[in-house]
Structure formats: C-alpha cells, structure tokens
Scaffold this motif. Structure first.
Motif, PDB file in Angstrom:
ATOM      1  N   ILE A  52       0.398   3.043   7.857  1.00 32.11           N
ATOM      2  CA  ILE A  52       0.894   4.350   7.438  1.00 32.11           C
ATOM      3  C   ILE A  52       2.388   4.390   7.742  1.00 32.11           C
ATOM      4  O   ILE A  52       2.787   4.211   8.895  1.00 32.11           O
ATOM      5  N   TYR A  78      -3.792  -5.904  10.315  1.00 35.00           N
ATOM      6  CA  TYR A  78      -4.190  -4.549   9.908  1.00 35.00           C
ATOM      7  C   TYR A  78      -4.251  -4.459   8.395  1.00 35.00           C
ATOM      8  O   TYR A  78      -3.414  -5.015   7.687  1.00 35.00           O
ATOM      9  N   ASP A  95      -3.348   2.019  10.190  1.00 41.16           N
ATOM     10  CA  ASP A  95      -4.364   3.024   9.876  1.00 41.16           C
ATOM     11  C   ASP A  95      -5.640   2.715  10.655  1.00 41.16           C
ATOM     12  O   ASP A  95      -6.315   1.720  10.379  1.00 41.16           O
ATOM     13  N   TYR A 108      -9.230   2.008   8.871  1.00 40.58           N
ATOM     14  CA  TYR A 108      -9.546   0.689   8.328  1.00 40.58           C
ATOM     15  C   TYR A 108      -9.442  -0.401   9.384  1.00 40.58           C
ATOM     16  O   TYR A 108     -10.155  -1.395   9.320  1.00 40.58           O
ATOM     17  N   TYR A 151      -4.146  -1.563   6.477  1.00 42.56           N
ATOM     18  CA  TYR A 151      -3.172  -0.597   5.975  1.00 42.56           C
ATOM     19  C   TYR A 151      -2.251  -0.158   7.097  1.00 42.56           C
ATOM     20  O   TYR A 151      -2.669  -0.065   8.253  1.00 42.56           O
TER      21      TYR A 151
END
Length: 149
Positions: free
Chosen positions: A22, A18, A28, A31, A20
C-alpha cells in the motif's frame, strides 16, 4: 539484462515476498507474503547477482535470495498423508495449494540451488513439488491441473 531502475531493485529488496504494498510503503496485511511474489523476486535477483550494475551489492542480493528461498520452503506442505504434499501454500494467509504456484516456484528454487548449492532447494523442487504436481494430475476427479490450468 539491461540497466534496472534503482527504484525497482530497492522495491524488490525492501518488500519481496509481499504480494501487495500500500503506497507509499506498507505491505498489505490482508494478503501477506506469497510464493509467487517470492519466486519472481528470486528470478530477478539471480539475474541481478550476475549483473555488473549490482557488483557492489552481491552479498546483499545473495542474502535476500537465501531469505526468500528459505521462506518459500516454509510454505511447502511436508505432510505426505495430505494431497497437498509437496505443494506450496499460495500465501501465508491462504489455505490453498495451487498447481500454478508449484509450477512457478520450482524453477526459482532451482535457480537458488544453482547459486547457493543448498540441497534443500533442489530436494524441495525436484522431489516434493514434483510429487505434488503428479498427485494433482492423477488423483483429481475433475482432471487436476491439466484441466484447470
């Protein structure tokens, strides 16, 4: 390789590829997963695989490397009729195939090949990605990756 903080190792194992996350622990979705994130994770995990610190987790590390490398292959354009042939889709939510992604993925796939002897990693890195970089250099009216990177 020195001692790696356990939190970093666990982050890579839990969230790669991944792009990003959170805080505290949600990837996220805007993305999604990306080939650069996968490549950095493969490089780190290949080093971790040989580190005494992770000796008791080699099987998990190996499995994660294979999972990441296999996923990277799913992001490669395999249609030889397209200019993107051999390139890697930047992220699963993208329509772009950047030269910089191919340049970053190639060494990681070669590391995965060195560890696993999986010929598909070698073929992907050597043949198709090389063809993509050559196309980006030679067939772009604006100068290809040599000008842009």
């Amino acid at each position: 390789m020195g001692t790696v903080p356990e939190a970093y190792y666990q982050f890579v194992m839990n969230y790669a590829p991944y792009v990003y996350v959170i805080p505290p622990s949600t990837p996220d979705p805007a993305y999604g997963r990306g080939v650069l994130a996968a490549s950095f994770a493969i490089d780190f995990l290949c080093e971790a695989y040989s580190a005494p610190q992770f000796e008791d987790r080699k099987a998990d590390i190996y499995a994660k490397i294979v999972s990441l490398a296999d996923w990277v292959l799913t992001q490669q354009c395999t249609n030889p009729a397209k200019k993107a042939y051999g390139g890697f889709q930047s992220s699963e939510n993208s329509v772009y195939y950047y030269s910089v992604d191919a340049c970053r993925v190639i060494p990681s796939l070669l590391r995965a090949y060195d560890l696993t002897s999986n010929e598909s990693y070698l073929t992907s890195a050597k043949m198709a990605a090389g063809a993509f970089l050559k196309t980006m250099q030679d067939q772009q009216t604006y100068g290809g990756f040599a000008r842009a990177v």
